[in-house]
Write an enzyme that holds these catalytic residues in place. Structure first.
Site, mmCIF file in Angstrom:
data_model
loop_
_atom_site.group_PDB
_atom_site.id
_atom_site.type_symbol
_atom_site.label_atom_id
_atom_site.label_comp_id
_atom_site.label_asym_id
_atom_site.label_seq_id
_atom_site.Cartn_x
_atom_site.Cartn_y
_atom_site.Cartn_z
ATOM 1 N N ASP A 40 -4.357 -15.363 -7.784
ATOM 2 C CA ASP A 40 -4.666 -14.426 -6.771
ATOM 3 C C ASP A 40 -5.819 -13.992 -7.572
ATOM 4 O O ASP A 40 -6.229 -14.113 -8.889
ATOM 5 C CB ASP A 40 -3.591 -12.885 -6.776
ATOM 6 C CG ASP A 40 -2.629 -13.587 -6.062
ATOM 7 O OD1 ASP A 40 -2.615 -13.869 -5.341
ATOM 8 O OD2 ASP A 40 -1.502 -12.273 -6.632
ATOM 9 N N ASP A 46 -6.538 -5.239 -14.142
ATOM 10 C CA ASP A 46 -4.778 -6.093 -13.982
ATOM 11 C C ASP A 46 -5.109 -6.622 -16.023
ATOM 12 O O ASP A 46 -4.081 -6.718 -16.342
ATOM 13 C CB ASP A 46 -5.432 -7.247 -13.302
ATOM 14 C CG ASP A 46 -5.062 -6.862 -11.985
ATOM 15 O OD1 ASP A 46 -4.103 -6.260 -11.214
ATOM 16 O OD2 ASP A 46 -5.860 -7.629 -10.362
ATOM 17 N N GLU A 69 3.204 -10.982 -14.463
ATOM 18 C CA GLU A 69 1.928 -12.458 -13.225
ATOM 19 C C GLU A 69 0.385 -12.381 -13.830
ATOM 20 O O GLU A 69 0.353 -13.305 -13.144
ATOM 21 C CB GLU A 69 2.357 -10.970 -12.220
ATOM 22 C CG GLU A 69 1.935 -11.503 -10.932
ATOM 23 C CD GLU A 69 2.435 -10.366 -9.626
ATOM 24 O OE1 GLU A 69 3.492 -9.950 -9.428
ATOM 25 O OE2 GLU A 69 1.112 -10.123 -9.016
ATOM 26 N N GLU A 70 0.422 -11.691 -14.681
ATOM 27 C CA GLU A 70 -1.055 -12.169 -15.144
ATOM 28 C C GLU A 70 -0.771 -13.149 -16.033
ATOM 29 O O GLU A 70 -2.468 -12.779 -15.863
ATOM 30 C CB GLU A 70 -1.899 -10.640 -14.829
ATOM 31 C CG GLU A 70 -1.317 -9.304 -14.211
ATOM 32 C CD GLU A 70 -2.538 -9.767 -13.083
ATOM 33 O OE1 GLU A 70 -3.042 -10.596 -12.927
ATOM 34 O OE2 GLU A 70 -1.579 -8.918 -11.545
ATOM 35 N N ASP A 87 4.522 -6.628 -13.915
ATOM 36 C CA ASP A 87 3.509 -6.659 -12.842
ATOM 37 C C ASP A 87 2.716 -5.154 -13.441
ATOM 38 O O ASP A 87 2.924 -3.920 -12.923
ATOM 39 C CB ASP A 87 4.362 -6.145 -11.730
ATOM 40 C CG ASP A 87 2.919 -6.731 -10.784
ATOM 41 O OD1 ASP A 87 1.752 -6.714 -11.211
ATOM 42 O OD2 ASP A 87 2.902 -6.509 -9.593
ATOM 43 N N LEU A 89 -0.066 -4.377 -12.552
ATOM 44 C CA LEU A 89 -0.539 -3.339 -12.058
ATOM 45 C C LEU A 89 -0.409 -3.847 -10.695
ATOM 46 O O LEU A 89 -1.544 -4.498 -10.100
ATOM 47 C CB LEU A 89 -2.370 -3.285 -11.950
ATOM 48 C CG LEU A 89 -2.944 -2.351 -12.561
ATOM 49 C CD1 LEU A 89 -4.239 -2.461 -12.661
ATOM 50 C CD2 LEU A 89 -2.103 -0.445 -12.192
ATOM 51 N N ASP A 90 0.139 -3.324 -9.544
ATOM 52 C CA ASP A 90 0.831 -4.312 -8.572
ATOM 53 C C ASP A 90 0.026 -3.396 -7.763
ATOM 54 O O ASP A 90 -0.349 -1.961 -7.618
ATOM 55 C CB ASP A 90 2.600 -3.618 -8.022
ATOM 56 C CG ASP A 90 2.447 -4.118 -6.560
ATOM 57 O OD1 ASP A 90 3.004 -5.120 -6.474
ATOM 58 O OD2 ASP A 90 3.028 -3.096 -5.829
ATOM 59 N N GLU A 233 8.987 -9.142 -9.571
ATOM 60 C CA GLU A 233 8.859 -7.900 -8.508
ATOM 61 C C GLU A 233 9.868 -7.819 -7.587
ATOM 62 O O GLU A 233 10.626 -6.546 -7.460
ATOM 63 C CB GLU A 233 7.270 -8.514 -6.706
ATOM 64 C CG GLU A 233 5.940 -7.910 -7.560
ATOM 65 C CD GLU A 233 5.208 -8.964 -7.508
ATOM 66 O OE1 GLU A 233 4.913 -9.691 -6.652
ATOM 67 O OE2 GLU A 233 3.913 -7.900 -6.831
#
Ligand code: FDP
Length: 285
Positions: A40, A46, A69-70, A87, A89-90, A233
């Site tokens: 992404d 993020d 996630e980042e 996560d 900043l979802d 998530e």
């Protein structure tokens, strides 16, 4: 930092940092020149929120690992008990249009990647018109409002409302499987049900926690594991929704039972009232 309850230290740190993250979004709405480990495009915010949380959470006594996630690699916090997956900043693609986003966290007591059965707590912050937190621990869910450094309880022993009526399904409709499409059409065809979909998982799952219903980001024809990430998530929201009396499913079993192979594994996500998740599993069987 060291308190007597490291889980509480982690949650308190995330709740306080969330206020700063919200304020720090101003001026950080552009894209970074990078992609996250699952491909992404990252927003500046993020990357910034991830670095802020990594630094603060690994400074807590009791935190062995920070994963997000980042970033592709786990940050080692030493020989401790808690393994925190975040996560930061979802729903960050909502940043440009100034719509809802969240921060999601799972606190595991096994090295990552870990199954959801090893979660000891999980929760999410929702950056809506106000900042709220939903938090599951020790068999109970609590909702808070966050202001400044404080968090105020607004509801204890939260459970999903008994008469579900909201639904939100992600993924491009032409890419849904035939079985999922049939289930979605059945839910939509009931005139008492309402679509609530905002494009940020946490906003959409919080609708379900508030009104009862179902959120799904299902398996897609071209992406059989869907889009959402298991550690960051799927597991945290499954743990919270199940603690609130609902169910989660990867289409076949509780998301919490899914054995991870890789830190950045994806999983089809369906969470909500038990009766609707039962219907979904029947439809996909
Ligand atoms: P985002 O890419 O904006 O961060 O997992 C991330 C997520 O948003 C979820 O919050 C959201 O439910 C989903 O992706 C939206 O995906 P689509 O763009 O495929 O609708």
């Amino acid at each position: 930092m060291s308190g007597t309850d490291p889980v509480e230290d982690v949650v308190g740190t995330i709740a306080r940092s969330a206020i700063e993250i919200r304020q720090g979004l101003v001026g950080r709405r552009g894209e970074a020149d990078e992609e996250n480990p699952t491909g992404d495009r990252q927003a500046e915010a993020d990357v910034w929120a991830d670095e802020l949380l990594a630094e603060r959470l690994t400074a807590i006594d009791g935190v062995a690992e920070y994963a997000s996630e980042e970033r592709s690699e786990i940050v080692d916090g030493g020989d401790e008990r808690l393994h925190v997956a975040v996560d930061p900043l979802d729903g960050s693609s909502n940043l440009k249009s100034n719509n809802t986003m969240g921060t999601v966290f799972g606190i595991y007591d096994e090295p990552l990647p870990a199954p959801g059965t090893s979660l000891v707590a999980s929760g999410w912050i929702l950056y809506g018109p106000i900042t709220t937190m939903a938090y599951a621990r020790d068999g109970t869910v609590t909702k808070y409002e966050l202001t400044g450094g404080e968090r105020a309880v607004v509801e204890e022993d939260v459970t999903l409302p008994e008469d579900p009526f909201v639904y939100g399904f992600g993924g491009r409709v032409p890419e849904w499987t035939d079985d999922f499409t049939a289930f979605a059409r059945e839910i939509e065809s009931d005139p008492s049900n309402k679509l609530r979909y905002g494009g940020a998982m946490i906003g959409d799952v919080n609708q379900v926690l508030t009104y009862g219903g179902i959120f799904a980001y299902p398996a897609l024809e071209g992406s059989p594991r869907g889009k959402l990430r298991l550690q960051f998530e799927g597991n945290p929201i499954a743990y919270l929704v199940e603690t609130a009396g609902g169910r989660s499913s990867d289409g076949d079993q509780s998301i919490l039972e899914v054995e991870p192979e890789d830190l950045h594994d994806r999983v089809p996500v369906h969470v909500g009232n038990a009766a609707w998740i039962d219907r979904l599993e029947d439809a996909l069987a």
